[in-house]
Design a protein around this motif. Sequence first.
Motif: not given
Length: 440
Positions: A116-117, A295, A120, A333-334, A329-330
């Motif tokens: 998920q966001e 998150f 991994y 994603g933003q 990654g977080v």
Amino acid sequence: MPISGFPEWLPAQRIIEQRVIDRIRSTFELYGFAPLETRSVEPLPTLLSKGETSKEVYLLHRLQGAPDEASGDDQLGLHFDLTVPFARYVVENAGKLVFPFRRYQIQKVWRGERPQEGRYREFLQADIDVVNRDNLPFHYDTEMPLVIGDALSGLPIPAARIQVNNRKVCEGFYRGLGLTDTEQVLRTVDKLDKIGPARVAEQIVETAGASEAQAAACLDLAAISAEDASFVDAVRKLGVEDPLLDEGLEELVRVVETAREHAPGLVAAELKIARGLDYYTGTVYETQLRGYERFGSVCSGGRYDNLASSGKDRFPGVGISIGVSRMLGVLFGQQALSVSRSVPTCVLVALPHEEQRVACDRIAASLRRRGIPTEVAPTAAKFGKQIQYADRRGIPYVWFPGADGEPDSVKDIRSGDQVSADAASWQPPAEDLHPVVSGA
């Protein structure tokens, strides 16, 4: 074809990742941690003895291997964290190490989680640990958050908030309530953010033999939070007594108060923090980025007194790990991180004619000798097309070799300014020399 949970960053993202790694590594070394890399595989019994991880371990075997290779004590799995292999490494190399041993490790790990966001199945971690023979002084527990705060504060990311707890507080409290399966209660409380307090209370009753009143008291403890030592009074008001609880509160106060002195606002006591791995025995840490709390944790760890041992020797330790891939990654994603260009190149040397490539290579070599990232144009196209090539790649400067005895010149293609220049002395502004990473 992309495989879920195995990230492959674009060049711009990889540049950001490398800058983050550089900052983390330099900070770790500033605090005296030595570099280490361990093998990627461990015997399966070693991996499965350290907590609830059996569903997450990836096994390793040859496609054409014999049937007995796929089972037994010799079976290998990819490591799911860096602490377990580090503990094994310490035991095997104890005679060659100087204790207390401070090491950092920046390496890939593998974990069979649901992608998920920010989560991994293959990801990069950056760990620091201190281990000692027989006994490890507690002041190392207070140092860990300060190192992480220093490393992360030098990055263009949201401010970090490190949540700390101590398992002795939880286990002592549960004992004081009359509960015996304290590890099961800890594992259940660790699910608070995932399943909520009502379901946690039900599971404590179902799996740990607690009464509803005992389960409610466990939730009362988990609700306590403070950025100073006031959490001690809040715990005392619950009316539970136990020597282990007293010891844990004293240790937790030291961590919180040390951080308040050296890095105000960095650390807070959160008595719901438990950490899912069974090997933690005292202080535990989890870190969230402000504004990104939903998150979850991007950096975690804790104290482990019994993870590494060999015969009569015991090697207690404390460590903390930055989930580099998880954190990035977080933020990716933003769209919270950007870089000034997606290539390291600062200067493109224009190529007037293919016959002049050797001369242009000399110019590039002269610039590179002084640390200026440089490449020569791929083809002798019109200068306008070569400038377009540089612009598409984000290269800020184009170098034009002089013709007919004229001096060379360099053009800032962003402003259009062009000046005469000598490859042996010209220097770009410091902010243009390398890609610059910035936050949103």
